[in-house]
Design an enzyme around this catalytic site. Structure first.
Site, mmCIF file in Angstrom:
data_model
loop_
_atom_site.group_PDB
_atom_site.id
_atom_site.type_symbol
_atom_site.label_atom_id
_atom_site.label_comp_id
_atom_site.label_asym_id
_atom_site.label_seq_id
_atom_site.Cartn_x
_atom_site.Cartn_y
_atom_site.Cartn_z
ATOM 1 N N GLY A 75 0.807 -1.209 0.000
ATOM 2 C CA GLY A 75 0.000 0.000 0.000
ATOM 3 C C GLY A 75 0.847 1.269 0.000
ATOM 4 O O GLY A 75 0.520 2.243 -0.684
ATOM 5 N N THR A 76 1.919 1.269 0.762
ATOM 6 C CA THR A 76 2.759 2.465 0.862
ATOM 7 C C THR A 76 3.306 2.848 -0.507
ATOM 8 O O THR A 76 3.225 4.014 -0.921
ATOM 9 C CB THR A 76 3.924 2.211 1.843
ATOM 10 O OG1 THR A 76 3.366 1.890 3.125
ATOM 11 C CG2 THR A 76 4.829 3.415 1.961
ATOM 12 N N GLN A 185 -7.622 -0.232 3.443
ATOM 13 C CA GLN A 185 -8.437 -0.815 4.518
ATOM 14 C C GLN A 185 -9.784 -1.333 4.035
ATOM 15 O O GLN A 185 -10.514 -1.944 4.816
ATOM 16 C CB GLN A 185 -8.660 0.218 5.643
ATOM 17 C CG GLN A 185 -7.409 0.514 6.454
ATOM 18 C CD GLN A 185 -6.944 -0.665 7.325
ATOM 19 O OE1 GLN A 185 -7.704 -1.574 7.630
ATOM 20 N NE2 GLN A 185 -5.682 -0.651 7.727
ATOM 21 N N CYS A 335 4.629 5.834 17.904
ATOM 22 C CA CYS A 335 5.946 6.075 18.460
ATOM 23 C C CYS A 335 6.767 6.857 17.442
ATOM 24 O O CYS A 335 6.974 6.410 16.322
ATOM 25 C CB CYS A 335 6.618 4.761 18.799
ATOM 26 S SG CYS A 335 8.029 5.020 19.852
HETATM 27 N N1 PLP Z 1 -2.796 3.005 3.825
HETATM 28 C C1 PLP Z 1 -3.550 2.585 4.860
HETATM 29 C C2 PLP Z 1 -4.895 3.178 5.076
HETATM 30 C C3 PLP Z 1 -3.060 1.608 5.725
HETATM 31 O O1 PLP Z 1 -3.812 1.205 6.766
HETATM 32 C C4 PLP Z 1 -1.773 1.065 5.487
HETATM 33 C C5 PLP Z 1 -1.193 0.074 6.415
HETATM 34 O O2 PLP Z 1 -1.401 0.097 7.606
HETATM 35 C C6 PLP Z 1 -1.041 1.525 4.384
HETATM 36 C C7 PLP Z 1 -1.592 2.499 3.576
HETATM 37 C C8 PLP Z 1 0.301 0.969 4.068
HETATM 38 O O3 PLP Z 1 0.201 -0.318 3.481
HETATM 39 P P1 PLP Z 1 1.445 -1.314 3.469
HETATM 40 O O4 PLP Z 1 1.610 -1.822 4.862
HETATM 41 O O5 PLP Z 1 1.051 -2.393 2.509
HETATM 42 O O6 PLP Z 1 2.610 -0.554 2.965
#
Ligand code: PLP
Length: 392
Positions: A75-76, A185, A335
């Site tokens: 996701g990132t 999500q 944190c």
């Molecule tokens: N966006 C949202 C809303 C998330 O909850 C998360 C992960 O917690 C991410 C992006 C990042 O995803 P990833 O862990 O696959 O990089």
């Protein structure tokens, strides 16, 4: 780890375990069928077919066509790709340098915005209401002729609030602006169709729906101008260079197929437990506030704060004590350089710093039981007493 404690995991929004059928599907591609999908020999051709079949499955799950799906490391990366890709392409082509995002986005979006802001772009952070919702009229009001992108997440990872993405998309499209939504999500939890929701770009992450970590995808609607993100080989049609990780891709596709098949059943199960959890919490505590929208919200998240006007709770101690008693939940703080920063989401919905610090996110999974919910609330009762500094 204290092995005597029977552990209860209520942090499924952070991550989920890999389904055993997903793990089984992945295994052959680590050892037996290991070819590089770019190789033209039989080993490569075999994995190339799998890669494309997996792309089709991911596309089908969100109503896209396979050519609009590009695999990423999660996701990132997908969020980074969306923001940098649109901002840079629009600046080069049209001199546009302004983007609009909500103030409750995940850091994958917010930190990308900060980076863009440090490199000559301007950003507007949209406020949210007390439930964490963005008002589409605020989006309209923030648009200027230099705006290239609006990015508002589908549902929030901390409080679960679902945004009115169709209306937000409309506000953007009325001005010819690209709309990106972080659906990390929501994919696998609630129905998503890119056309019904009018989304141009979205981010997916497999580990949020019982797939492996380190794999996800970006959907880019055909015709939307987005720069490539990782430069090198011609993989992912020149958008994202690097040898494709076939076992992870196969696991991702299997997980998204399974979650799609089980979507309704799992949502009913989680909604039932969410209701029960909220009922028990309201019954046992008179000093808590529920965070997030009461109805337009994910079936999996219950986020509470101990109201600092009524009780003084040490949030960090609360979380550590819950863990000590075997319950894994998330806190209302992150944190940062060794200190506990109160959540930007809780701040945005108007919680004061002390209340935000005394917050807990429970997130329910498809295999969570009623018994686990009851036990977790009992433990919270015990722990809250220990973590109380003094009643106000
Ligand atoms: N966006 C949202 C809303 C998330 O909850 C998360 C992960 O917690 C991410 C992006 C990042 O995803 P990833 O862990 O696959 O990089």
């Amino acid at each position: 780890m204290n092995t005597d404690v029977q552990r209860i995991y209520l942090d499924y929004s952070a991550t989920t375990p890999v389904d055993s059928e997903v793990a089984d599907a992945m295994l052959p591609y680590f050892t037996r069928s290991f070819g590089n999908a770019s190789s033209i020999h039989a080993f490569g051709r075999e994995t190339k077919i799998l890669l494309e079949e997996s792309r089709e499955k991911v596309a089908r799950a969100i109503g896209a066509s396979p050519g609009e799906i590009f695999f990423t490391s999660g996701g990132t990366e997908a969020d980074n790709h969306a923001l940098f890709g649109v901002a840079l392409a629009a600046k080069r082509a049209h001199g546009k340098n302004h983007i609009i995002v909500s103030s409750v986005e995940h850091h994958a979006v917010l930190r990308s915005v900060e980076y863009l802001a440090a490199n000559g772009f301007e950003a507007t952070l949209l406020p949210v209401d007390e439930f964490g919702k963005v008002d589409p009229d605020e989006v309209r009001a923030a648009i200027v002729p230099r705006t290239s992108l609006v990015s508002v997440m589908h549902a929030n990872n901390e409080i679960g609030t679902i945004q009115p993405v169709e209306d937000i998309a409309k506000a953007a499209h009325d001005h010819g602006i690209v709309f990106h939504s972080d659906t990390v999500q929501t994919v696998g939890k609630i129905p998503i169709n890119v056309d019904a929701l009018s989304i141009d770009i979205l981010a997916i992450s497999a580990h949020k729906f019982y797939g492996p970590k380190g794999i996800g995808a970006i959907y880019i609607r055909k015709g939307v101008d987005v720069d490539s993100h990782i430069h090198g080989g011609a993989q992912e049609r020149n958008r994202r260079a690097g040898t494709e990780n076939i076992p992870l891709v196969v696991g991702f596709a299997k997980a998204i197929e399974t979650s799609r098949r089980e979507l309704e059943k799992n949502a009913i199960h989680m909604n039932g437990l969410k209701k029960e959890l909220k009922r028990l919490l309201s019954e046992r505590f008179d000093s808590i506030l529920f965070n997030g929208h009461p109805t337009d919200a994910l079936p999996s998240i219950v986020n509470i704060s101990f109201d600092s006007a009524k009780i003084d709770i040490d949030g960090e101690a609360l979380l550590l004590n819950m863990d000590l008693h075997g319950v894994a939940v998330a806190s209302g703080s992150a944190c940062s350089s060794g200190s506990m920063e109160p959540s930007h989401v809780l701040h945005a919905i108007g919680r004061d710093i002390k209340t935000a610090r005394a917050s807990i996110r429970f997130s329910i999974g498809k295999n969570t039981t009623k018994d686990e919910i009851i036990k977790a609330v009992k433990i919270l009762e015990k722990v809250a007493r220990q973590s109380t500094v003094f009643p106000v």
